[in-house]
Write an enzyme that holds these catalytic residues in place. Structure first.
Site, PDB file in Angstrom:
ATOM      1  N   GLU A 134       0.856  -1.180   0.000  1.00  0.00           N
ATOM      2  CA  GLU A 134       0.000   0.000   0.000  1.00  0.00           C
ATOM      3  C   GLU A 134       0.898   1.237   0.000  1.00  0.00           C
ATOM      4  O   GLU A 134       1.843   1.331   0.771  1.00  0.00           O
ATOM      5  CB  GLU A 134      -0.921  -0.053   1.218  1.00  0.00           C
ATOM      6  CG  GLU A 134      -1.963   1.027   1.252  1.00  0.00           C
ATOM      7  CD  GLU A 134      -1.396   2.312   1.798  1.00  0.00           C
ATOM      8  OE1 GLU A 134      -1.491   3.339   1.085  1.00  0.00           O
ATOM      9  OE2 GLU A 134      -0.841   2.293   2.906  1.00  0.00           O
ATOM     10  N   SER A 135       0.609   2.195  -0.872  1.00  0.00           N
ATOM     11  CA  SER A 135       1.560   3.263  -1.162  1.00  0.00           C
ATOM     12  C   SER A 135       1.795   4.210   0.012  1.00  0.00           C
ATOM     13  O   SER A 135       2.918   4.682   0.209  1.00  0.00           O
ATOM     14  CB  SER A 135       1.108   4.053  -2.396  1.00  0.00           C
ATOM     15  OG  SER A 135      -0.158   4.636  -2.180  1.00  0.00           O
ATOM     16  N   CYS A 187      -8.392   6.192  -6.171  1.00  0.00           N
ATOM     17  CA  CYS A 187      -7.884   5.315  -5.135  1.00  0.00           C
ATOM     18  C   CYS A 187      -9.009   4.437  -4.592  1.00  0.00           C
ATOM     19  O   CYS A 187     -10.124   4.913  -4.338  1.00  0.00           O
ATOM     20  CB  CYS A 187      -7.257   6.133  -4.010  1.00  0.00           C
ATOM     21  SG  CYS A 187      -6.763   5.148  -2.573  1.00  0.00           S
ATOM     22  N   ASP A 204      -6.357   9.435  -9.448  1.00  0.00           N
ATOM     23  CA  ASP A 204      -5.063   8.941  -9.928  1.00  0.00           C
ATOM     24  C   ASP A 204      -4.999   9.196 -11.427  1.00  0.00           C
ATOM     25  O   ASP A 204      -5.826   8.670 -12.180  1.00  0.00           O
ATOM     26  CB  ASP A 204      -4.909   7.443  -9.650  1.00  0.00           C
ATOM     27  CG  ASP A 204      -4.878   7.122  -8.166  1.00  0.00           C
ATOM     28  OD1 ASP A 204      -4.239   7.879  -7.412  1.00  0.00           O
ATOM     29  OD2 ASP A 204      -5.478   6.113  -7.756  1.00  0.00           O
ATOM     30  N   GLY A 211       2.530  11.651  -2.950  1.00  0.00           N
ATOM     31  CA  GLY A 211       3.333  11.365  -1.775  1.00  0.00           C
ATOM     32  C   GLY A 211       4.774  11.022  -2.102  1.00  0.00           C
ATOM     33  O   GLY A 211       5.420  10.254  -1.393  1.00  0.00           O
TER      34      GLY A 211
END
Length: 281
Positions: free
Chosen positions: A82-83, A188, A195, A257
Site C-alpha cells: 500500500e503506497s 484510489c 489517480d 506522496g
C-alpha cells in the site's frame, strides 16, 4: 490477512523519522484477481515499477543524504505494498544514520522483498536501484511511444469500466500496433482521490477498434481501484474481448506522496521496460 481498509490510507498517521520496517503494509493480490476470474497462475507476466522521489537519511556524521530509488516488483509476488505505508516507511529513514548508500539499499531490498513475498513458500527479492544526486541529471523524461488515441474526436459517455466497448476486426488480416493515451484516470480504492496516468497498449492480432479502445480507457474515470488492479483489469478485458496473439498493457501514473507506480503486464516474456518518467510525472 490484510485488507485495504486496514491500511494507513485515509487515516491520520504519525510520521516516524526513525527507521521502522514494520510500517510496510502488504495487501494480497489474490482477491482482486479473483474478481477478474484469475485463479492460480496468472495469464500474464510483468512487474510494478516504482519511483521514490523522497528518500533521505543521515550519514554517520549526521549529514543528510538524498537519493532517488527505483523498485521493480514482479507481478508474481503475492502482495502489493500500500503506497501510503511505503511513504511512511521511507520517511522513517530521514533521521536514521546509515554507514553507506549500500546499507540503505540493502535495507530497502530486504524489507520490501519480505513484504511483497510474505506468505509465499518461494520468496525472492525485488529489484532496487538507489541513485545519488550525481546521477540525477541522467534521469530522462520521455512520453510513451506509440500512436496517440487522443487524436480521435469522439463522444464519451461511460465512466465506469465498460469492456463491451472493446471490439476487433476478426475477419480481417492481423496487425501489430502500439497505441497510447494520456486520458487515463481512476480513483484510489480507499480514499477516492484521483489517480492520473498514461497508458500504452501494444498488441499483435485482430485490429482493435481505436475509438472503442479510447472510450474504454476513459471509462475508468470514476472507477475505484489501485493502479496495479486497473492495469490487470485492462489486460484481461482486452485479452478476452479482442483476442490478440500478443498483448502488453503499460501504465504510468503521476506521483502522489513522492511515489509513482507504473504497472506493466504482458502475455509473453520480455525485458522489463526502462523506468523512465513522463512529463506529467
Amino acid at each position: 490477512m490484510t485488507s485495504p481498509d486496514q491500511s494507513p490510507l485515509g487515516k491520520a498517521s504519525a510520521y516516524a523519522d526513525r527507521y521502522d520496517a514494520s510500517l510496510l503494509f502488504p495487501i494480497p493480490r489474490a482477491d482482486k484477481r479473483a474478481e477478474l476470474g484469475i485463479q492460480g497462475a496468472s495469464p500474464f507476466f510483468g512487474a510494478d515499477l516504482w519511483t521514490a522521489y523522497e528518500l533521505s537519511w543521515l550519514n554517520t556524521r549526521g549529514k543528510p543524504q538524498v537519493a532517488l530509488a527505483h523498485f521493480t516488483v514482479p507481478c508474481e509476488t503475492p502482495n502489493i505494498i500500500e503506497s501510503k505505508s511505503l511513504k511512511l516507511y521511507l520517511g522513517s529513514f530521514s533521521n536514521t544514520p546509515f554507514e553507506s548508500v549500500d546499507a540503505v539499499r540493502a535495507h530497502l531490498r530486504t524489507d520490501l522483498s519480505e513484504a511483497v513475498w510474505r506468505g509465499s513458500d518461494q520468496p525472492a527479492t525485488i529489484g532496487v536501484r538507489v541513485l545519488g544526486p550525481e546521477l540525477f541529471d541522467r534521469e530522462p523524461v520521455h512520453e510513451l511511444d506509440g500512436l496517440s488515441l487522443d487524436r480521435l474526436d469522439l463522444e464519451c459517455t461511460h465512466y465506469q469500466p465498460a469492456p463491451e466497448l472493446l471490439t476487433a476486426a476478426f475477419d480481417e488480416a492481423p496487425v501489430t500496433e502500439v497505441l497510447t493515451s494520456n486520458l487515463l484516470k481512476s480513483n484510489c480504492l480507499v480514499t477516492g482521490q484521483p489517480d492520473w496516468g498514461a497508458v500504452q497498449v501494444s498488441y499483435s492480432g485482430p485490429q482493435i477498434d481505436q475509438a472503442g479502445l479510447l472510450r474504454y480507457i476513459v471509462s475508468f474515470r470514476n472507477h475505484n481501484e489501485f493502479h496495479e488492479q486497473c492495469v490487470e483489469r485492462m489486460f484481461m478485458d482486452i485479452w478476452r474481448r479482442c483476442r490478440p496473439v500478443k498483448l502488453t498493457v503499460y501504465a504510468r501514473y503521476t506521483r502522489r506522496g513522492g511515489l509513482d507506480i507504473n504497472p506493466w503486464r504482458t502475455s509473453h516474456p520480455g525485458a522489463v521496460p526502462a523506468n523512465v518518467r513522463t512529463a506529467r510525472q
